[in-house]
Design a protein around this motif. Structure first.
Motif, PDB file in Angstrom:
ATOM      1  N   GLY A  86     -16.246  20.503  55.475  1.00  0.00           N
ATOM      2  CA  GLY A  86     -15.738  20.561  56.833  1.00  0.00           C
ATOM      3  C   GLY A  86     -14.257  20.237  56.840  1.00  0.00           C
ATOM      4  N   TYR A  87     -13.576  20.697  57.889  1.00  0.00           N
ATOM      5  CA  TYR A  87     -12.132  20.470  57.933  1.00  0.00           C
ATOM      6  C   TYR A  87     -11.807  18.977  57.995  1.00  0.00           C
ATOM      7  CZ  TYR A  87      -7.283  20.607  59.442  1.00  0.00           C
ATOM      8  OH  TYR A  87      -5.931  20.418  59.527  1.00  0.00           O
ATOM      9  N   ASP A  88     -12.495  18.237  58.858  1.00  0.00           N
ATOM     10  CA  ASP A  88     -12.202  16.812  59.009  1.00  0.00           C
ATOM     11  C   ASP A  88     -12.591  16.022  57.765  1.00  0.00           C
ATOM     12  OD1 ASP A  88     -11.127  17.037  61.570  1.00  0.00           O
ATOM     13  OD2 ASP A  88     -13.119  16.951  62.499  1.00  0.00           O
ATOM     14  N   GLY A  89     -13.648  16.440  57.090  1.00  0.00           N
ATOM     15  CA  GLY A  89     -14.100  15.702  55.915  1.00  0.00           C
ATOM     16  C   GLY A  89     -13.308  16.000  54.651  1.00  0.00           C
ATOM     17  N   ALA A  90     -12.567  17.080  54.641  1.00  0.00           N
ATOM     18  CA  ALA A  90     -11.789  17.460  53.457  1.00  0.00           C
ATOM     19  C   ALA A  90     -10.453  16.722  53.440  1.00  0.00           C
ATOM     20  CB  ALA A  90     -11.543  18.959  53.461  1.00  0.00           C
ATOM     21  N   THR A  91      -9.927  16.490  52.257  1.00  0.00           N
ATOM     22  CA  THR A  91      -8.613  15.865  52.106  1.00  0.00           C
ATOM     23  C   THR A  91      -7.720  16.757  51.252  1.00  0.00           C
ATOM     24  OG1 THR A  91      -9.113  14.662  50.047  1.00  0.00           O
ATOM     25  CG2 THR A  91      -9.743  13.601  52.137  1.00  0.00           C
ATOM     26  N   VAL A  92      -6.409  16.519  51.345  1.00  0.00           N
ATOM     27  CA  VAL A  92      -5.495  17.300  50.508  1.00  0.00           C
ATOM     28  C   VAL A  92      -5.718  16.972  49.033  1.00  0.00           C
ATOM     29  CG1 VAL A  92      -3.740  17.636  52.285  1.00  0.00           C
ATOM     30  CG2 VAL A  92      -3.661  15.579  50.866  1.00  0.00           C
ATOM     31  N   ARG A  93      -6.169  15.775  48.752  1.00  0.00           N
ATOM     32  CA  ARG A  93      -6.490  15.423  47.353  1.00  0.00           C
ATOM     33  C   ARG A  93      -7.652  16.265  46.837  1.00  0.00           C
ATOM     34  NH1 ARG A  93      -4.171  10.955  45.166  1.00  0.00           N
ATOM     35  NH2 ARG A  93      -2.978   9.606  46.582  1.00  0.00           N
ATOM     36  N   ASP A  94      -8.658  16.466  47.690  1.00  0.00           N
ATOM     37  CA  ASP A  94      -9.791  17.315  47.305  1.00  0.00           C
ATOM     38  C   ASP A  94      -9.313  18.734  46.977  1.00  0.00           C
ATOM     39  OD1 ASP A  94     -11.606  15.256  47.841  1.00  0.00           O
ATOM     40  OD2 ASP A  94     -11.870  15.887  49.927  1.00  0.00           O
ATOM     41  N   VAL A  95      -8.441  19.252  47.842  1.00  0.00           N
ATOM     42  CA  VAL A  95      -7.939  20.615  47.656  1.00  0.00           C
ATOM     43  C   VAL A  95      -7.108  20.705  46.385  1.00  0.00           C
ATOM     44  CG1 VAL A  95      -6.490  22.433  48.629  1.00  0.00           C
ATOM     45  CG2 VAL A  95      -7.989  21.100  50.129  1.00  0.00           C
ATOM     46  N   ALA A  96      -6.217  19.740  46.186  1.00  0.00           N
ATOM     47  CA  ALA A  96      -5.366  19.752  44.995  1.00  0.00           C
ATOM     48  C   ALA A  96      -6.204  19.661  43.723  1.00  0.00           C
ATOM     49  CB  ALA A  96      -4.363  18.602  45.060  1.00  0.00           C
ATOM     50  N   ALA A  97      -7.227  18.826  43.754  1.00  0.00           N
ATOM     51  CA  ALA A  97      -8.083  18.689  42.576  1.00  0.00           C
ATOM     52  C   ALA A  97      -8.820  19.994  42.287  1.00  0.00           C
ATOM     53  CB  ALA A  97      -9.081  17.551  42.787  1.00  0.00           C
ATOM     54  N   GLU A  98      -9.329  20.648  43.341  1.00  0.00           N
ATOM     55  CA  GLU A  98     -10.028  21.920  43.164  1.00  0.00           C
ATOM     56  C   GLU A  98      -9.092  22.986  42.615  1.00  0.00           C
ATOM     57  OE1 GLU A  98     -12.931  24.742  43.076  1.00  0.00           O
ATOM     58  OE2 GLU A  98     -13.249  22.628  43.578  1.00  0.00           O
ATOM     59  N   ALA A  99      -7.830  22.954  43.059  1.00  0.00           N
ATOM     60  CA  ALA A  99      -6.845  23.957  42.624  1.00  0.00           C
ATOM     61  C   ALA A  99      -6.170  23.586  41.316  1.00  0.00           C
ATOM     62  CB  ALA A  99      -5.776  24.125  43.705  1.00  0.00           C
ATOM     63  N   GLN A 100      -6.422  22.389  40.837  1.00  0.00           N
ATOM     64  CA  GLN A 100      -5.751  21.877  39.640  1.00  0.00           C
ATOM     65  C   GLN A 100      -4.232  21.955  39.818  1.00  0.00           C
ATOM     66  OE1 GLN A 100      -7.319  23.854  36.154  1.00  0.00           O
ATOM     67  NE2 GLN A 100      -9.351  22.998  36.409  1.00  0.00           N
TER      68      GLN A 100
END
Length: 203
Positions: free
Chosen positions: A33-47
């Motif tokens: 979900g948008y509220d549950g996601a963090t930029v750290r989560d996104v960065a980690a997924e994108a390496q």
């Protein structure tokens, strides 16, 4: 991981990194979900480095705008996968059916966009601006071809027709398919009736 110090010397690296971040954001937003996601989560997924999200997109809000823009532009400019149809009614039906399959394939993205539009005024304004330029290029080209062949009237207002199709498509796809879970066959029956009426009204 891409060395951000080299991005100015290699512009292509920035495009590739932005694409990877948008892909990651779409996946992470869908999962948490948008509220549950963090930029750290996104960065980690994108390496990728977290700082690149702020640099390229201005944060999580910018990522959402970025994936929305990509989603809208893909619908607007990607060539339609089926041939020109013999009548305008058939053209409208095939267009609606194609968009239904797309929305089903990207259901998480559709849910995300609708949920944010309903509660985020800034995002709603940006999303509306992306979608406010009339008929998409695919449908506009098909409409012109039908006019040239005589299967659609020369004075047909393509933008008005497309607006009706787009609103009908969204309401049926979102409420019928995604919310109510109706089958493709049920929805196609609605599309068939709508297409026949819209095509007949423009003869």
């Amino acid at each position: 991981m891409i060395d951000s110090r080299n991005l100015k010397r290699h512009p292509r690296n920035r495009f590739e990194t932005e694409t990877r971040l948008l892909d990651a954001a779409e996946k992470v937003f869908a999962e948490h979900g948008y509220d549950g996601a963090t930029v750290r989560d996104v960065a980690a997924e994108a390496q990728a480095n977290t700082s690149l999200i702020n640099r390229y997109f201005g944060g999580k809000d910018g990522l959402l705008v970025g994936i929305t823009k990509r989603f809208v532009e893909a619908k607007r400019y990607t060539e339609l996968p089926y041939p020109l149809q013999p009548t305008l009614s058939d053209e409208i039906y095939h267009y609606l059916h194609h968009r239904l399959l797309e929305d089903r394939a990207h259901e998480a993205m559709v849910r995300l966009m609708v949920s944010r539009v309903s509660i985020d005024d800034d995002y709603r304004q940006k999303a509306r601006a992306m979608m406010a330029s009339g008929a998409d290029e695919n449908f506009r080209l098909r409409a012109k071809q039908h006019q040239q062949l005589g299967s659609a009237p020369q004075d047909m207002n393509v933008d008005m027709l497309f607006s009706a199709i787009a609103y009908f498509s969204f309401s049926v796809n979102f409420f019928g398919a995604i919310i109510e879970g109706r089958s493709t066959e049920e929805i196609d029956a609605q599309f068939s009736e709508f297409s026949h009426r819209m095509g007949a009204a423009r003869r």
